[in-house]
Design a protein around this motif. Structure first.
Motif, PDB file in Angstrom:
ATOM      1  N   PRO A  13       0.838  -1.215   0.000  1.00  0.00           N
ATOM      2  CA  PRO A  13       0.000   0.000   0.000  1.00  0.00           C
ATOM      3  C   PRO A  13       0.867   1.257   0.000  1.00  0.00           C
ATOM      4  O   PRO A  13       1.840   1.345   0.771  1.00  0.00           O
ATOM      5  N   GLY A  25       1.477   6.872  -3.443  1.00  0.00           N
ATOM      6  CA  GLY A  25       2.021   7.369  -4.709  1.00  0.00           C
ATOM      7  C   GLY A  25       3.199   8.304  -4.501  1.00  0.00           C
ATOM      8  O   GLY A  25       3.818   8.299  -3.432  1.00  0.00           O
ATOM      9  N   GLY A  41       7.231  -0.159   5.263  1.00  0.00           N
ATOM     10  CA  GLY A  41       8.582   0.340   5.514  1.00  0.00           C
ATOM     11  C   GLY A  41       8.814   0.626   6.988  1.00  0.00           C
ATOM     12  O   GLY A  41       7.935   1.157   7.678  1.00  0.00           O
ATOM     13  N   ASP A  76       8.382   4.395   8.579  1.00  0.00           N
ATOM     14  CA  ASP A  76       7.233   4.865   9.360  1.00  0.00           C
ATOM     15  C   ASP A  76       6.986   3.861  10.484  1.00  0.00           C
ATOM     16  O   ASP A  76       6.044   3.077  10.456  1.00  0.00           O
ATOM     17  N   VAL A 104      15.143   2.944   3.083  1.00  0.00           N
ATOM     18  CA  VAL A 104      16.078   3.284   1.995  1.00  0.00           C
ATOM     19  C   VAL A 104      16.454   4.759   2.137  1.00  0.00           C
ATOM     20  O   VAL A 104      15.574   5.612   2.336  1.00  0.00           O
ATOM     21  N   ALA A 151      16.515   9.749   4.816  1.00  0.00           N
ATOM     22  CA  ALA A 151      15.541   8.725   4.436  1.00  0.00           C
ATOM     23  C   ALA A 151      14.694   9.245   3.278  1.00  0.00           C
ATOM     24  O   ALA A 151      14.212  10.386   3.324  1.00  0.00           O
TER      25      ALA A 151
HETATM   26  P1  AMP Z   1       3.672   6.289   1.715  1.00  0.00           P
HETATM   27  O1  AMP Z   1       3.489   6.326   0.224  1.00  0.00           O
HETATM   28  O2  AMP Z   1       4.509   7.402   2.237  1.00  0.00           O
HETATM   29  O3  AMP Z   1       2.387   6.059   2.446  1.00  0.00           O
HETATM   30  O4  AMP Z   1       4.545   4.985   1.979  1.00  0.00           O
HETATM   31  C1  AMP Z   1       4.133   3.711   1.534  1.00  0.00           C
HETATM   32  C2  AMP Z   1       5.025   2.662   2.143  1.00  0.00           C
HETATM   33  O5  AMP Z   1       6.371   2.888   1.752  1.00  0.00           O
HETATM   34  C3  AMP Z   1       5.001   2.695   3.679  1.00  0.00           C
HETATM   35  O6  AMP Z   1       4.992   1.357   4.181  1.00  0.00           O
HETATM   36  C4  AMP Z   1       6.282   3.404   4.009  1.00  0.00           C
HETATM   37  O7  AMP Z   1       6.815   3.067   5.270  1.00  0.00           O
HETATM   38  C5  AMP Z   1       7.192   2.899   2.894  1.00  0.00           C
HETATM   39  N1  AMP Z   1       8.320   3.821   2.716  1.00  0.00           N
HETATM   40  C6  AMP Z   1       8.278   5.160   2.556  1.00  0.00           C
HETATM   41  N2  AMP Z   1       9.528   5.670   2.476  1.00  0.00           N
HETATM   42  C7  AMP Z   1      10.380   4.621   2.596  1.00  0.00           C
HETATM   43  C8  AMP Z   1      11.816   4.480   2.614  1.00  0.00           C
HETATM   44  N3  AMP Z   1      12.622   5.536   2.479  1.00  0.00           N
HETATM   45  N4  AMP Z   1      12.337   3.239   2.768  1.00  0.00           N
HETATM   46  C9  AMP Z   1      11.526   2.161   2.905  1.00  0.00           C
HETATM   47  N5  AMP Z   1      10.177   2.219   2.893  1.00  0.00           N
HETATM   48  C10 AMP Z   1       9.615   3.431   2.750  1.00  0.00           C
END
Ligand code: AMP
Length: 294
Positions: free
Chosen positions: A25, A28, A144, A147, A173, A180
């Motif tokens: 999930p 975007g 990830g 969060d 990452v 981050a």
């Molecule tokens: P988001 O689109 O920000 O809701 O993130 C979607 C998923 O990507 C979530 O599970 C986040 O924790 C993961 N995510 C966002 N940034 C990173 C990152 N730098 N490294 C690994 N996972 C990430």
């Protein structure tokens, strides 16, 4: 790669997909952090589905829902390159045809830090994740570590509500300078971008002291705070990964998280590091957990 916007069509697609199905999930504005989650799902699952949905329920009234970056075409190109099978990109009307009356409300886990700064945020996250899991019905869902409090809320929801899905936690990452990756990094000016790695530097300083056996968190956080400027602190703390409550003293050998949030201009950055507390220091006798008492 199929791009689906309707819930009924998504249900139909996953009902006929090879198993196991891995689900990622997202909101975007995808970057290499998201791509790492998707690659891991690709390695471990026969079918990979990714959702792209900017969830209004998890944004506060003064937050950035309207201006949150959206670029479905670029996102789909990235996902096609990584080999995704199904993209689920519903509109707000599809996900919330009516304002929801029944929602998932995390309690203790949402009391501090992100939950305290963003009232209602984890209620929005838990509710949309449960809805998406109910539509996609994956064997595994990938989140990830970036969060970390969100991950803890989702893991606890799966446990408390007996959801039949395995939550897979993936490493954060980072850019080469330690920052981050985040969709919100696009908001940073050049100067703010140069300052942004100071959050990771502060977390690293706290982690270094914990690894060396510092057991009292306040003095080590004072030292870590010196690394933050020119960023402005929102919070810096040590927590246990399943609780997300401030911890005064830690125990040698335990795994803790150093978590932080800081402002670069008006953009709020969050990050965390997991660390095993070193054995150099002595735990105060009354703080030792039973498994560490010989
Ligand atoms: P988001 O689109 O920000 O809701 O993130 C979607 C998923 O990507 C979530 O599970 C986040 O924790 C993961 N995510 C966002 N940034 C990173 C990152 N730098 N490294 C690994 N996972 C990430």
């Amino acid at each position: 790669m199929e791009v689906i916007t309707a819930i009924a069509q998504m249900r139909h697609a996953v009902a006929h997909a090879p198993r196991p199905l891995g689900f990622v999930p997202t909101m975007g504005a995808l970057h290499a952090g998201h791509a790492a989650l998707v690659r891991r799902a690709r390695r471990e699952c026969a079918t990979v589905a990714v959702s792209i949905f900017v969830n209004p329920l998890q944004f506060g009234p003064s937050e950035d829902f309207e201006r949150y970056p959206r670029d479905l075409d670029a996102d789909c190109r990235l996902l096609a390159d990584v080999g995704v099978d199904i993209v689920f990109a519903p509109g707000v009307d599809a996900m919330y045809p009516r304002p929801p009356d029944v929602v998932v409300v995390p309690d203790r886990l949402a009391r501090f830090f992100e939950g305290e700064r963003r009232p209602g945020h984890f209620r929005g996250v838990a509710t949309v994740v449960l809805k998406l899991l109910n539509v996609v019905r994956p064997e595994r869902a990938y989140f990830g570590q970036k969060d970390a409090q969100q991950l803890a809320v989702v893991q606890r929801m799966v446990f408390d509500l007996n959801l039949d899905v395995e939550i897979v936690a993936c490493e954060t990452v980072r850019d080469a300078d330690g920052l981050a990756l985040s969709s919100r990094n696009r908001y940073l000016s050049e100067e703010e971008r140069r300052a942004a790695p100071h959050l990771y530097a502060a977390l690293r300083e706290a982690a270094r002291r914990l690894e060396a056996g510092d057991l009292h968190t306040e003095p080590l956080l004072v030292a870590a705070r010196r690394e933050l400027p020119p960023l402005r602190e929102d919070y810096l703390a040590v927590v246990r990964p399943q609780l997300f409550e401030p911890v005064d003293a830690v125990v040698p050998g335990e795994d803790v998280l150093v978590i932080g949030a800081a402002f670069a201009g008006t953009t709020r950055l969050i990050d965390n590091i997991r660390v095993r507390v070193g054995a150099a220091g002595e735990a105060p006798a009354d703080r030792r957990s039973p498994e560490h008492v010989s």
